[in-house]
Write a protein that holds these residues in place. Structure first.
Motif, short mmCIF file in Angstrom:
data_model
loop_
_atom_site.label_atom_id
_atom_site.label_comp_id
_atom_site.label_asym_id
_atom_site.label_seq_id
_atom_site.Cartn_x
_atom_site.Cartn_y
_atom_site.Cartn_z
N VAL A 1 16.22 4.34 1.00
CA VAL A 1 14.85 3.80 0.96
C VAL A 1 14.81 2.68 1.99
CG1 VAL A 1 13.01 2.89 -0.49
CG2 VAL A 1 14.88 4.18 -1.55
N THR A 2 14.07 2.91 3.07
CA THR A 2 14.15 1.99 4.20
C THR A 2 13.21 0.80 4.01
OG1 THR A 2 12.37 3.02 5.43
CG2 THR A 2 14.59 3.95 5.74
N LEU A 3 13.46 -0.24 4.79
CA LEU A 3 12.56 -1.40 4.78
C LEU A 3 11.18 -1.01 5.29
CD1 LEU A 3 15.03 -4.17 5.96
CD2 LEU A 3 13.93 -3.99 3.71
N ALA A 4 11.13 -0.04 6.21
CA ALA A 4 9.82 0.41 6.71
C ALA A 4 9.03 1.09 5.60
CB ALA A 4 10.02 1.37 7.89
N ASP A 5 9.72 1.87 4.74
CA ASP A 5 9.03 2.47 3.58
C ASP A 5 8.46 1.37 2.70
OD1 ASP A 5 9.67 5.19 4.08
OD2 ASP A 5 11.65 4.96 3.17
N ALA A 6 9.26 0.36 2.43
CA ALA A 6 8.83 -0.72 1.53
C ALA A 6 7.69 -1.52 2.15
CB ALA A 6 10.02 -1.63 1.21
N ARG A 7 7.74 -1.72 3.46
CA ARG A 7 6.64 -2.46 4.14
C ARG A 7 5.34 -1.67 4.05
NH1 ARG A 7 5.89 -0.55 9.26
NH2 ARG A 7 7.98 -1.17 9.92
N GLU A 8 5.42 -0.34 4.24
CA GLU A 8 4.20 0.48 4.15
C GLU A 8 3.61 0.43 2.75
OE1 GLU A 8 2.88 0.74 7.09
OE2 GLU A 8 2.04 2.66 6.45
N ALA A 9 4.48 0.47 1.73
CA ALA A 9 3.98 0.40 0.34
C ALA A 9 3.27 -0.94 0.12
CB ALA A 9 5.13 0.58 -0.64
N THR A 10 3.86 -2.03 0.62
CA THR A 10 3.22 -3.35 0.49
C THR A 10 1.89 -3.37 1.24
OG1 THR A 10 5.23 -4.61 0.08
CG2 THR A 10 3.44 -5.78 1.16
N ARG A 11 1.86 -2.79 2.44
CA ARG A 11 0.63 -2.82 3.25
C ARG A 11 -0.51 -2.09 2.53
NH1 ARG A 11 -1.62 -0.56 8.19
NH2 ARG A 11 -0.41 1.37 8.02
N ILE A 12 -0.19 -0.93 1.94
CA ILE A 12 -1.22 -0.16 1.24
C ILE A 12 -1.61 -0.88 -0.06
CG2 ILE A 12 -1.74 2.05 0.10
CD1 ILE A 12 0.27 3.36 2.12
N GLY A 13 -0.61 -1.41 -0.77
CA GLY A 13 -0.89 -2.12 -2.03
C GLY A 13 -1.77 -3.34 -1.80
N LEU A 14 -1.54 -4.04 -0.70
CA LEU A 14 -2.35 -5.21 -0.37
C LEU A 14 -3.78 -4.82 -0.03
CD1 LEU A 14 0.00 -7.36 1.87
CD2 LEU A 14 -1.11 -8.08 -0.25
N ALA A 15 -3.91 -3.74 0.73
CA ALA A 15 -5.26 -3.29 1.09
C ALA A 15 -6.03 -2.89 -0.17
CB ALA A 15 -5.18 -2.12 2.08
N ILE A 16 -5.34 -2.23 -1.10
CA ILE A 16 -5.98 -1.85 -2.36
C ILE A 16 -6.39 -3.11 -3.14
CG2 ILE A 16 -5.47 -0.86 -4.64
CD1 ILE A 16 -3.90 1.36 -3.17
N THR A 17 -5.51 -4.10 -3.18
CA THR A 17 -5.82 -5.35 -3.89
C THR A 17 -7.04 -6.03 -3.26
OG1 THR A 17 -3.49 -5.56 -4.44
CG2 THR A 17 -4.83 -7.54 -4.69
N GLN A 18 -7.07 -6.01 -1.93
CA GLN A 18 -8.20 -6.61 -1.21
C GLN A 18 -9.49 -5.84 -1.52
OE1 GLN A 18 -7.54 -6.62 3.05
NE2 GLN A 18 -9.66 -7.24 3.44
#
Ligand code: NAI
Length: 337
Positions: A310-327
């Motif tokens: 599970v790469t850091l890039a995978d984790a960054r993408e999950a955070t990016r999408i999760g943040l956009a959803i929160t916004q």
């Protein structure tokens, strides 16, 4: 490296479970445990005999007997603790989500790039669950055709103690804390599509105090990906029957469903109320085996010098999408990525 010497950092709800698993992990030795809370160290003194106890994380990092840290700390600390561990020459396992903003994710990735010999793995535990693994293999083999829609939910049993209301102050809210798993599944099972636009809403069915943290106990979100694939996410803290993680993948020649009816076991009760089964009560009961597998994979990744699954890039993408959803949830507007 024949034996990986590990330190568990954080001895809360999940840290204690991980500590027990690490004591059973092949090729690993749990040598240290860290918590700033005296009562948690007291627990460790009894439950983890022979393990060196630390109050201070920096002291763990100075311990030359520790090869790797296993971070099960509040999400708001993950990025700085990963960076400090890498600078101290330690391999890192860290619970999800990687961080609560993209800048922190990028800072971790930049630091990791300076230490290519060190492994960093983020704990998206569902990737280590046998049923999700089987679904991923079937999709990769094309057995149900081309997937176009993923519908996935993370639903917890109602916890009247209100633990998650306090937890909400550092968790990033229901989408970052719960839906982040479903977001990672969507990327993994749909073949890493690029997100295009998200929309979200939510309601407080039982826990109005969450509003203080701009959070809800039931949240719904949609994500459109480039190329036309779609994902629908539902997260809940208020289920009456138990914990229900359910994912459906709709594809051109069929549908895969993982977790429908979260049965506790294979007993079916037929009585005056009808025919039914008992349900798993929490995420740990549902994913206990996957947590064991995840720990073993992390240790094997270090011992065999393999790339982290599970790469850091995978984790960054999950955070990016999760943040956009929160916004999107907080603004009431669709958000483009
Ligand atoms: P918790 O609040 O029960 O435990 C946090 C622990 O971190 C406590 O032991 C606390 O004393 C310790 N801590 C706080 N500050 C520290 C510091 N500076 N240095 C060292 N330790 C420190 O939280 P919980 O539920 O165990 O969650 C921890 C992490 O695990 C979170 O990031 C959460 O998102 C993740 N998690 C993942 C799950 C999964 O399904 N993979 C499920 C539950 C939690």
């Amino acid at each position: 490296m024949t034996t990986v010497r590990l330190a568990i950092i954080g001895l809360g709800r999940l840290g204690r479970r991980h500590a027990a698993n690490l004591q059973q992990t092949h090729g690993a030795q749990l040598v240290a445990a860290c918590s700033p809370v005296a009562e948690e160290r007291d627990w460790a003194a009894t439950a983890l005999p022979g393990v060196t106890l630390y109050q201070d994380y920096e002291a763990v990092l100075r311990d030359s007997q520790v090869d790797a840290v296993f971070l099960v700390t509040p999400t708001s600390l993950h990025a700085e603790q990963i960076i400090a561990a890498l600078r101290a020459g330690k391999h890192v396992f860290c619970e999800k989500p990687l961080a609560l903003n993209v800048e922190d994710c990028l800072a971790v990735e930049a630091e990791a790039a300076r230490h290519p010999q060190l492994k960093v793995m983020i704990g998206f535990v569902r990737r280590f669950d046998a049923s999700y693994r089987d679904a991923a293999d079937k999709l990769a083999a094309g057995s149900v055709g081309r997937p176009y829609l993923l519908r996935s939910q993370t639903c917890d049993r109602n916890d009247e103690s209100g633990f998650f209301v306090r937890f909400s102050a550092s968790s990033g809210g229901i989408f970052m804390d719960c839906s982040i798993h479903d977001i990672d599944l969507a990327r993994w099972l749909l073949g890493n599509p690029k997100p295009k636009r998200v929309w979200a809403t939510g309601t407080n069915a039982l826990h109005p105090a969450l509003a203080e943290h701009q959070d809800v106990d039931n949240g719904v979100a949609m994500c459109e990906f480039e190329g036309g694939q779609l994902a629908c996410f539902y997260a809940s803290r208020t289920q009456a029957h138990g914990h229900e993680t359910l994912t459906e993948i709709f594809a051109t020649e069929g549908r895969l469903s993982v977790g429908a009816n979260p049965r506790a076991n294979r007993v079916e009760i037929s009585d005056a109320h009808g025919v039914r089964n008992e349900c798993v009560q929490d995420f740990y009961q549902r994913f206990a085996e996957a947590f064991v597998t995840e720990a073993q994979v992390f240790v094997d990744t270090i011992r065999d010098n393999r790339p982290s699954p599970v790469t850091l890039a995978d984790a960054r993408e999950a955070t990016r999408i999760g943040l956009a959803i929160t916004q999107a949830f907080r603004s009431g507007e669709a958000v483009s990525l």
